[in-house]
Design a protein around this motif. Structure first.
Motif, PDB file in Angstrom:
ATOM      1  N   THR A  46      61.334   5.648  17.863  1.00 51.82           N
ATOM      2  CA  THR A  46      62.341   5.909  16.854  1.00 51.82           C
ATOM      3  C   THR A  46      62.055   5.001  15.666  1.00 51.82           C
ATOM      4  O   THR A  46      61.996   3.777  15.823  1.00 51.82           O
ATOM      5  N   ILE A  47      61.835   5.610  14.500  1.00 45.84           N
ATOM      6  CA  ILE A  47      61.642   4.858  13.267  1.00 45.84           C
ATOM      7  C   ILE A  47      63.003   4.773  12.580  1.00 45.84           C
ATOM      8  O   ILE A  47      63.642   5.789  12.321  1.00 45.84           O
ATOM      9  N   TYR A  48      63.454   3.565  12.333  1.00 49.80           N
ATOM     10  CA  TYR A  48      64.698   3.330  11.599  1.00 49.80           C
ATOM     11  C   TYR A  48      64.330   2.996  10.157  1.00 49.80           C
ATOM     12  O   TYR A  48      63.393   2.242   9.918  1.00 49.80           O
ATOM     13  N   TYR A  49      65.057   3.566   9.211  1.00 49.83           N
ATOM     14  CA  TYR A  49      64.802   3.229   7.821  1.00 49.83           C
ATOM     15  C   TYR A  49      66.110   2.984   7.085  1.00 49.83           C
ATOM     16  O   TYR A  49      67.162   3.445   7.502  1.00 49.83           O
ATOM     17  N   PRO A  58      66.494  -2.299   8.164  1.00 52.50           N
ATOM     18  CA  PRO A  58      67.445  -1.573   9.010  1.00 52.50           C
ATOM     19  C   PRO A  58      67.683  -2.271  10.342  1.00 52.50           C
ATOM     20  O   PRO A  58      66.844  -3.027  10.824  1.00 52.50           O
ATOM     21  N   THR A  59      68.840  -1.991  10.907  1.00 58.80           N
ATOM     22  CA  THR A  59      69.140  -2.382  12.281  1.00 58.80           C
ATOM     23  C   THR A  59      69.538  -1.109  13.026  1.00 58.80           C
ATOM     24  O   THR A  59      69.683  -0.046  12.418  1.00 58.80           O
ATOM     25  N   ILE A  60      69.738  -1.221  14.313  1.00 65.02           N
ATOM     26  CA  ILE A  60      70.135  -0.042  15.079  1.00 65.02           C
ATOM     27  C   ILE A  60      71.486   0.472  14.602  1.00 65.02           C
ATOM     28  O   ILE A  60      71.706   1.678  14.522  1.00 65.02           O
ATOM     29  N   SER A  61      72.392  -0.433  14.230  1.00 67.83           N
ATOM     30  CA  SER A  61      73.732  -0.012  13.817  1.00 67.83           C
ATOM     31  C   SER A  61      73.899   0.140  12.309  1.00 67.83           C
ATOM     32  O   SER A  61      74.879   0.702  11.854  1.00 67.83           O
ATOM     33  N   ASP A  62      72.964  -0.346  11.511  1.00 73.01           N
ATOM     34  CA  ASP A  62      73.071  -0.278  10.054  1.00 73.01           C
ATOM     35  C   ASP A  62      71.760   0.244   9.482  1.00 73.01           C
ATOM     36  O   ASP A  62      70.823  -0.509   9.266  1.00 73.01           O
ATOM     37  N   ASN A  63      71.708   1.565   9.278  1.00 72.15           N
ATOM     38  CA  ASN A  63      70.497   2.177   8.756  1.00 72.15           C
ATOM     39  C   ASN A  63      70.866   3.421   7.965  1.00 72.15           C
ATOM     40  O   ASN A  63      71.979   3.909   8.044  1.00 72.15           O
ATOM     41  N   SER A  64      69.897   3.928   7.195  1.00 67.72           N
ATOM     42  CA  SER A  64      70.117   5.150   6.419  1.00 67.72           C
ATOM     43  C   SER A  64      69.736   6.391   7.211  1.00 67.72           C
ATOM     44  O   SER A  64      70.094   7.496   6.833  1.00 67.72           O
TER      45      SER A  64
END
Length: 135
Positions: A46-49, A58-64
Motif C-alpha cells: 500500500t502506497i500512502y501519499y 503521510p501516516t496511516i491515519s493522515d493521508n490524501s
C-alpha cells in the motif's frame, strides 16, 4: 494449533528522487528488498501519499489517499499520472502487506516527495488601436 508469525520486512525505494517535477507528469515509483515474515507471505503493498502546500509525510491515519498493489513479489514498480497545484508537495511512504491480518510492515522509514512546478501559460497579446497615439 499455535503459529507464530512476524510482519513482512520493509524495503528500499529506488524509483524516486526528491525534487521538482512538472505536472501533469507520469511518475514511476519502484521498490526492492521486501521480505516475507515468519509464516506471513507478502500479499501486496500500500502506497500512502499526502498532497499539501508544505512538505508533510503521510501516516496511516493522515493521508490524501492510497494506492493498493496486489503482488507476492519482493520488488515492483507502480506508474501513475500526477496533477496538482503549483508549489504543492506530494509525499510518499509504503508498507508491505502480509497474509496475516494485523501483521503488515510499518510504514517505510524511507520516504520520497516531489513538488509540483507547472509550466506557466502563454499570455494572450491583443492589439488595441484606440490606445495607439501618434507623435
Amino acid at each position: 494449533m499455535y503459529s507464530k508469525c512476524t510482519a513482512p520486512s520493509s524495503f528500499s525505494c529506488t524509483g524516486l528522487t526528491n525534487g521538482d517535477i512538472v505536472a501533469p507528469q507520469t511518475l514511476t515509483f519502484a521498490w526492492s528488498g521486501a521480505a516475507a515474515g515468519t509464516n506471513n507471505s507478502i500479499t501486496g503493498y500500500t502506497i500512502y501519499y499526502k498532497i499539501a502546500s508544505s512538505l508533510t509525510y503521510p501516516t496511516i491515519s493522515d493521508n490524501s489517499g492510497t494506492i493498493t498493489i496486489s503482488s507476492t513479489s519482493t520488488s515492483g514498480t507502480k506508474t501513475w499520472s500526477l496533477s496538482g497545484n503549483r508549489g504543492s508537495y506530494i509525499a510518499f511512504k509504503i508498507l508491505t502487506k502480509g497474509t496475516v491480518t494485523g501483521y503488515d510492515s510499518d510504514l517505510s522509514s524511507v520516504s520520497f516527495y516531489v513538488k509540483f512546478n507547472t509550466v506557466p501559460t502563454v499570455p494572450t497579446v491583443t492589439y488595441n488601436s484606440s490606445a495607439v497615439t501618434s507623435i
